[in-house]
Enzyme design. Structure first.
Site, mmCIF file in Angstrom:
data_model
loop_
_atom_site.group_PDB
_atom_site.id
_atom_site.type_symbol
_atom_site.label_atom_id
_atom_site.label_comp_id
_atom_site.label_asym_id
_atom_site.label_seq_id
_atom_site.Cartn_x
_atom_site.Cartn_y
_atom_site.Cartn_z
ATOM 1 N N GLU A 85 0.758 -1.291 0.080
ATOM 2 C CA GLU A 85 0.097 -0.101 -0.131
ATOM 3 C C GLU A 85 0.870 1.305 -0.059
ATOM 4 O O GLU A 85 0.497 2.206 -0.845
ATOM 5 C CB GLU A 85 -1.169 0.094 1.278
ATOM 6 N N HIS A 105 -9.772 -4.783 11.399
ATOM 7 C CA HIS A 105 -10.368 -4.535 10.076
ATOM 8 C C HIS A 105 -11.637 -3.753 10.079
ATOM 9 O O HIS A 105 -12.498 -3.755 9.343
ATOM 10 C CB HIS A 105 -10.876 -5.778 9.323
#
Lengths: 333, 457
Positions: free
Chosen positions: B191, B260
Site C-alpha cells: 500500500e 479491519h
C-alpha cells in the site's frame, strides 16, 4: 569510501568542462551564502546544504533532455540550481518571501518547478522514491521516452517504501533512475552503523534491477554512469540504480554540531577529493583555462549569488491572503 | 570593501552564544569553508566556517566572550588590496532590519460567518420525471469509474486484485475486459508503495483511482496520502497537485475484529488539501464518485462493505454527477434534525420511521461529503427544529458529530432548545464476539433514545 576510478575517462570538450566547473561552483557559492543568511537569521527552520556533493547533480543533469523529470529529498538546493531554476527564486523561498518558487509557503525543503520538471523537495525521508517512480509511470503511460531521476540518500535507503518501489518499478519496467546519494552519514549515523549490507545498490539485485557504484566526487565519472543509466531507461529496459559515493562537508542541517566524525576526515576529503578542485586541476594542468579565466567565472558567480541574496532580502513577505490560497485547485464548471 | 563577519545563529532558536575559540588570528588568510572559530550555544559547540575569502583584518570579540548576540560583528575580513585601517564597523546588533514587523491582522476564518438564516442549496439532484433504475452501490461505483474512464484517457485504476480477480469486493467487475491491463492495474500487496507511485503519477498529470482493499490498509499509506498528495499544491505555491481518488470500503464490516473495522471519516476530514466523500445511497455513490474523479484535488472516497450489496434508485442519465458540499435532506421534519452520513444513514432513516409512529417528526440530513461540509443545510434545519443529534459509526472522540455540534453552538446557539447529542461508535477497539460487536456499533434504538432525550419525550 570506495575511490573507484571510472573504467574509461569520457571524451569531454573544454566548454563542457568549463560548464561543469561553473555549475558546481554556483551550487557551492549559493550554499555558502545560504549558510550565511541562515546565520543572520534570514533563513529559518531547517536548512540542509549540498556542499561537497555538487558533482552528483551536475554530472547527472548533463545526461538529461527536455521532458526528463527529477525529484529529491529536503537536501534539494543543488538539484534545483543544476536543472536551471533561477537562484533568485530559490533564495527567496529560503527566506520565505513572495518571490520564492512556492511564494514563501514551502521553504528550503519543499520547492517545486513545473516548468523545469522539478517535482520537489520532499521532507519525509524516502517519500520521493515512490513519487519518482510514479512520475516515470506517467511518462510510460503516455508512451514517451522521458526518464525520471529519483534521488535519495543512504539514510532513505533503509526505508521500506524504497523496496516496495523497486519491486513495482522493475515489474512494470518504469523508466526511473534511482540515484542513491551516499554521503556516508544519515544525519549522525554512518552507513556502517546502519546496515550490514556491503553496498546499497546491490540490494536492487533482489528485485532484478541493474545498477552500479560511482565515484560521486568525479563529475565525469558521474556523467558516464548517468549516460549508461539513462540509455537503459530510454530503451525501455526498466529502472537502473546508481549508488553515487559522495560526501557532505557541512552538518546534516545548519544546527548539527557534527560530533560523529572527525575534522580530519572532512578536511582530508576536501583536500584530496573535492569535486570542484578536481575539475579545476584538469582545466589548469591541461591548459584549457588560465587562472584569470577561472577567476572571471568566480566573479560572475559571486555576482549572481549576491544578486539572489539581495533579492531574497528585498522581496516582500507573502501577503496574508496567501495563507488561504492554493489549498484546493478550482473545480472546472 | 571589507566584510564584517557576524556572530552566526546556529540553530532556529539561538539568540546569543559564547565565542569559545578563535582558530585564526589577525593577518591570517582564510578561504571559504575554513573553520575560523568555535561557537558555544546552550546545546552544543559548533564550528564556524568562513563564507568569503580574504585576510582576517581585525578580531572584534575576544575568545571566551559569553553572551555574544547573534548578528554582532565579531571580526573583519579584508579583501585584496585592503588594510585594517580601511575598516569601519557598521553592523548593529538589532534583529534583521529587513524583516517586516509582525502584521497585526487577525486570522481569517476558514468559512465566513453564517448569516442568521442560511439559504442552503436544496435543488433536486436530477430533473423531475427522470427515469430511475434499481442498482446496487457496487454496480453504481463500477459504472461511475467506467463512464469516467471512457471520457478521460488519463484516468486509470490501480490496487490489489482490481483487475484479474475483478475486485476483492467485485467493485471493479468487468473493467479489465473493457479497458485492458494498461488502465486497470493489479498491484502487489504494498500500500505505501503504490499510493506513492499513484501520487507521483498524479503529479505527472494523470488521474489515478487508487483502490484500497479496505481503508484499514491505507494506514500503511497514510504518509503519502497526507504529506504528499494533500499538501503539495500548497507547498508548491499552486504549481502542482494530485488530481486523484483514493477509494475503498471503510468502517466496520461484520465480525472481522479490531484491525479491519474502523471508520476513518474524521481522520481524513481533518486534513486541509483533501476532499472527503462518504456516500450512503447508490445514486450518491455514482454521482459523487464521478465528481471525485473529475476533481483536480485528492479525494478520499469512503465506501462501506455492508452497503455494497444494497439497492437504491439511480437516475438513468448520460452524465449524472453530485456536487461536493451539498447535503441531501432525505426526510423533512419539524421536531428534530438528525445529521448523518455513510452507513450512519441506515440507522438515522430507520429511527426516523419509528419516531414518526410515535408522532415525532425528524428531519434527516445526509452530509454526503465531509470536506467540504454543507453547514448551511444543517444550520437552516436546526434553526427550524431547534434540536439536533448526529449519527456516525466512528469513534466518539474527535468525531464529525463533535465538529457539527461545535459549529451549531457557534452559529445557532440561540436556536437550540436542548444540547446536541452525538451518537457514535463506542470508545473501544472493535470486538470480535457477535454480541459485543453489536454493542460497539451504534444502533437504531440508541438514535431513538437520543432523539427522545433532546425532545424531552
Amino acid at each position: 569510501m570506495a575511490a573507484k576510478k571510472p573504467a574509461k575517462k569520457p571524451n569531454v570538450s573544454k566548454d563542457e568542462l568549463m560548464g561543469y566547473y561553473r555549475e558546481m561552483l554556483m551550487i557551492r557559492r549559493f550554499e555558502e551564502k545560504a549558510g550565511q543568511l541562515y546565520g543572520m537569521g534570514l533563513i529559518g527552520g531547517f536548512c540542509h546544504l549540498y556542499i561537497g556533493q555538487e558533482a552528483v547533480v551536475v554530472g547527472l543533469e548533463a545526461t538529461t533532455k527536455d521532458g526528463d523529470k527529477r525529484i529529491t529529498s529536503y537536501r534539494d538546493h543543488g538539484h534545483m540550481l543544476a536543472c536551471g531554476m533561477d537562484p533568485k527564486g530559490i533564495m527567496a523561498e529560503l527566506t520565505g518571501r513572495e518571490g520564492g518558487f512556492s511564494k514563501g509557503k514551502g521553504g528550503s525543503m519543499h520547492m517545486f518547478s513545473k516548468e523545469k520538471h522539478f517535482y520537489g523537495g520532499h521532507g519525509i525521508v524516502a517519500a520521493q522514491v515512490p513519487l519518482g517512480a510514479g512520475l516515470a509511470f506517467s511518462d510510460k503511460y503516455r508512451g514517451n521516452d522521458n526518464v525520471t531521476f529519483a534521488y535519495f540518500g543512504d539514510g532513505a535507503a533503509n526505508q521500506g517504501q524504497v523496496y516496495e518501489t523497486y519491486n513495482m518499478a522493475e515489474l512494470w519496467a518504469l523508466p526511473v533512475v534511482f540515484v542513491i546519494e551516499n554521503n556516508q552519514y544519515a544525519m549522525g549515523t554512518s552507513v556502517q552503523r546502519s546496515t550490514k549490507s556491503p553496498s546499497l545498490w546491490e540490494r536492487g539485485a533482489a528485485y532484478g534491477i541493474e545498477g552500479e557504484e560511482v565515484d560521486g566526487m568525479d563529475v565525469l565519472a558521474v556523467k558516464a554512469a548517468g549516460e549508461k543509466a539513462v540509455a537503459h531507461c530510454r530503451a525501455g529496459k526498466g529502472p537502473y540504480i546508481l549508488e553515487v559515493n559522495t560526501y557532505r562537508y557541512r552538518g546534516h542541517s545548519m544546527s548539527d554540531p557534527a560530533k560523529y566524525r572527525t575534522r580530519e576526515e572532512v578536511q582530508k576529503m576536501r583536500d584530496e577529493r573535492d569535486p570542484i578542485e578536481q575539475v579545476r586541476d584538469i582545466l589548469i594542468t591541461g591548459n584549457h583555462a588560465s587562472e584569470d579565466d577561472l577567476k572571471a567565472i568566480d566573479k560572475e558567480i559571486k555576482a549572481i549569488v549576491n544578486e539572489a541574496a539581495e533579492f531574497s532580502k528585498t522581496s516582500p513577505e507573502p501577503a496574508l491572503e496567501e495563507l488561504w490560497t492554493d489549498i484546493y485547485a478550482e473545480v472546472e464548471a | 570593501m571589507a566584510i564584517e563577519i557576524l556572530m552566526p545563529a546556529l540553530s532556529p532558536t539561538m539568540e546569543e552564544g559564547t565565542l569559545a575559540k578563535w582558530n585564526v588570528k589577525e593577518g591570517d588568510s582564510v578561504s571559504s569553508g575554513d573553520v575560523i572559530a568555535e561557537i558555544e550555544t546552550d546545546k552544543a559547540t559548533m564550528e564556524f566556517e568562513a563564507v568569503d575569502e580574504g585576510v582576517i583584518g581585525k578580531i572584534l570579540v575576544a575568545e571566551g566572550t559569553e553572551g555574544v548576540k547573534v548578528n554582532v560583528a565579531i571580526a573583519v575580513l579584508l579583501e585584496e588590496g585592503e588594510t585594517a585601517d580601511d575598516v569601519t564597523i557598521t553592523s548593529a546588533p538589532a534583529a534583521t532590519a529587513e524583516t517586516p514587523a509582525e502584521s497585526t491582522a487577525t486570522s481569517v476564518p476558514a468559512t465566513a460567518a453564517a448569516p442568521a438564516a442560511p439559504a442552503p442549496d436544496q435543488s433536486p439532484d436530477w430533473p423531475e420525471g427522470t427515469e430511475m433504475k434499481q442498482q446496487t452501490v457496487r454496480e453504481a461505483l463500477r459504472d461511475a469509474m467506467a463512464e469516467e474512464m471512457r471520457a478521460n484517457e488519463n484516468v486509470f485504476l490501480m490496487g490489489e486484485e482490481v483487475a484479474e480477480y475483478q475486485g476483492a469486493y467485485k467493485v471493479s467487475q468487468g473493467l479489465l475486459d473493457e479497458f485492458g491491463a494498461k488502465r486497470v492495474i493489479d498491484t502487489p500487496i504494498t500500500e505505501h508503495g503504490f499510493a506513492g507511485i499513484a501520487t507521483g503519477a498524479a503529479f505527472g498529470g494523470l488521474n489515478p483511482i487508487v483502490e484500497f482493499m479496505t481503508f484499514n490498509f491505507a494506514m500503511q499509506a497514510i504518509d503519502q496520502i497526507i504529506n504528499s498528495a494533500a499538501k503539495t499544491l500548497y507547498m508548491s505555491g499552486g504549481q502542482m497537485g494530485a488530481p486523484m481518488v483514493f477509494r475503498g470500503p471503510n468502517g466496520a464490516a461484520a465480525r472481522v475484529g479490531a484491525q479491519h473495522s474502523q471508520d476513518y471519516a474524521a481522520w481524513y476530514a481533518a486534513i486541509p488539501g483533501l476532499k472527503v466523500a462518504m456516500p450512503y445511497s447508490a445514486a450518491d455513490a455514482k454521482g459523487l464518485l464521478k465528481s471525485a474523479i473529475r476533481d483536480p484535488n485528492p479525494v478520499i472516497f469512503l465506501e462501506n462493505e455492508i452497503l455494497y450489496g444494497q439497492s437504491f434508485d439511480v437516475p438513468v442519465m448520460d452524465d449524472f454527477t453530485v456536487p461536493f458540499g451539498k447535503a441531501k435532506v432525505w426526510r423533512e421534519g419539524s421536531d428534530v434534525t438528525i445529521v448523518s452520513f455513510g452507513i450512519g444513514m441506515k440507522y438515522a432513516l430507520e429511527a426516523g420511521e419509528k419516531l414518526a409512529e410515535d408522532g415525532i417528526s425528524a428531519e434527516i440530513i445526509d452530509l454526503r461529503t465531509l470536506r467540504p461540509i454543507d453547514y448551511d443545510t444543517v444550520l437552516a434545519s436546526v434553526m427550524k427544529t431547534n434540536r439536533c443529534i448526529t449519527v456516525e459509526e466512528g469513534f466518539p472522540v474527535g468525531s464529525i458529530g463533535n465538529h457539527i455540534s461545535a459549529t451549531i453552538m457557534e452559529k445557532a446557539f440561540d436556536y437550540l432548545d436542548a444540547p446536541v447529542i452525538n451518537c457514535a461508535g463506542k470508545d473501544v477497539p472493535m470486538p470480535y464476539a457477535a454480541n459485543l460487536e453489536r454493542h460497539a456499533l451504534i444502533t437504531t434504538d440508541e438514535v431513538i433514545a437520543a432523539v427522545k432525550q433532546v425532545t424531552y419525550r
